[in-house]
Motif scaffolding. Structure first.
Motif, mmCIF file in Angstrom:
data_model
loop_
_atom_site.group_PDB
_atom_site.id
_atom_site.type_symbol
_atom_site.label_atom_id
_atom_site.label_comp_id
_atom_site.label_asym_id
_atom_site.label_seq_id
_atom_site.Cartn_x
_atom_site.Cartn_y
_atom_site.Cartn_z
ATOM 1 N N MET A 1 6.113 -7.273 -19.471
ATOM 2 C CA MET A 1 6.707 -6.479 -18.479
ATOM 3 C C MET A 1 6.125 -7.261 -16.922
ATOM 4 N N LYS A 2 7.202 -7.423 -16.157
ATOM 5 C CA LYS A 2 6.538 -8.106 -14.765
ATOM 6 C C LYS A 2 5.754 -7.087 -14.131
ATOM 7 N N PRO A 3 4.879 -7.369 -13.184
ATOM 8 C CA PRO A 3 3.818 -6.569 -12.253
ATOM 9 C C PRO A 3 4.940 -5.808 -11.538
ATOM 10 N N HIS A 4 4.639 -4.784 -11.222
ATOM 11 C CA HIS A 4 5.281 -3.607 -10.336
ATOM 12 C C HIS A 4 4.325 -2.593 -9.715
ATOM 13 N N ALA A 5 4.762 -1.858 -9.058
ATOM 14 C CA ALA A 5 4.034 -0.501 -8.486
ATOM 15 C C ALA A 5 4.660 0.456 -9.383
ATOM 16 N N GLU A 6 4.040 1.109 -10.496
ATOM 17 C CA GLU A 6 4.582 2.174 -11.287
ATOM 18 C C GLU A 6 4.349 3.508 -10.505
ATOM 19 N N ILE A 7 5.309 4.315 -10.152
ATOM 20 C CA ILE A 7 5.252 5.365 -9.658
ATOM 21 C C ILE A 7 4.945 6.642 -10.628
ATOM 22 N N THR A 8 4.254 7.544 -10.274
ATOM 23 C CA THR A 8 3.758 8.554 -11.066
ATOM 24 C C THR A 8 4.314 9.843 -10.518
ATOM 25 N N GLU A 9 4.190 9.818 -9.155
ATOM 26 C CA GLU A 9 4.684 11.294 -8.528
ATOM 27 C C GLU A 9 5.604 10.742 -7.138
ATOM 28 N N VAL A 10 6.475 11.621 -6.937
ATOM 29 C CA VAL A 10 7.262 11.613 -5.729
ATOM 30 C C VAL A 10 7.275 12.747 -5.139
ATOM 31 N N TRP A 11 6.887 13.171 -3.864
ATOM 32 C CA TRP A 11 6.700 14.514 -3.202
ATOM 33 C C TRP A 11 7.655 14.138 -2.103
ATOM 34 N N PRO A 12 9.160 14.349 -2.000
ATOM 35 C CA PRO A 12 9.611 14.496 -0.682
ATOM 36 C C PRO A 12 9.452 15.887 -0.027
ATOM 37 N N ARG A 13 8.925 16.165 0.869
ATOM 38 C CA ARG A 13 8.704 17.445 1.774
ATOM 39 C C ARG A 13 7.844 17.232 2.925
#
Length: 141
Positions: A1-13
């Motif tokens: 798998m190519k390098p990436h920024a693995e998102i674990t949390e998204v907080w839209p507020r």
């Protein structure tokens, strides 16, 4: 798998989209920033500080900035998309969520919209499980 920024949390507020994740497949040394690139105008970019400790990162994207940058176009009622990357100035790692074995997040994970005047901004997962922002002008959807 190519390098990436693995998102674990998204907080839209509270006028921001807060992102938390891990740098996957690339050394995490140096200073990092969250980078937004307008898909229809790749030369238009916004960037914000990201705090990195070990391979963990976090940062915030101000919704008002994205809405203001989107409003500069002659859109009328329409949609603009901004792709999210994590960058150290040399490499740009696409933000997404690929290590959780959940495919098709676009249809599964729906985030709330935040409005600035007549522009709604919300994070969403693309068909490739990358994270982007959608800016929709006009009436609330």
């Amino acid at each position: 798998m190519k390098p990436h920024a693995e998102i674990t949390e998204v907080w839209p507020r509270d006028g921001c989209v807060r992102l938390v994740g891990h740098i996957h497949g690339h050394p995490a040394e140096g200073e990092w920033r969250l980078l937004l690139t307008r898909r229809s105008h790749a030369e238009q970019r916004l960037n914000y500080p990201a705090q990195v400790k070990g391979d963990r990162f976090e940062g915030e994207l101000p919704v008002a900035d994205v809405a203001a940058a989107t409003a500069t176009a002659e859109l009328g009622v329409g949609v603009e998309e901004w792709d999210i990357h994590l960058t150290d100035g040399e490499v740009e790692l696409r933000a997404g969520r690929r290590l959780d074995d959940i495919h098709g997040k676009k249809k599964i994970m729906v985030f709330p919209e935040q409005r600035v005047r007549d522009i709604g901004v919300r994070p969403y997962y693309t068909v490739k499980d990358n994270l982007s922002l959608e800016c929709r002008t006009g009436a609330a959807s």
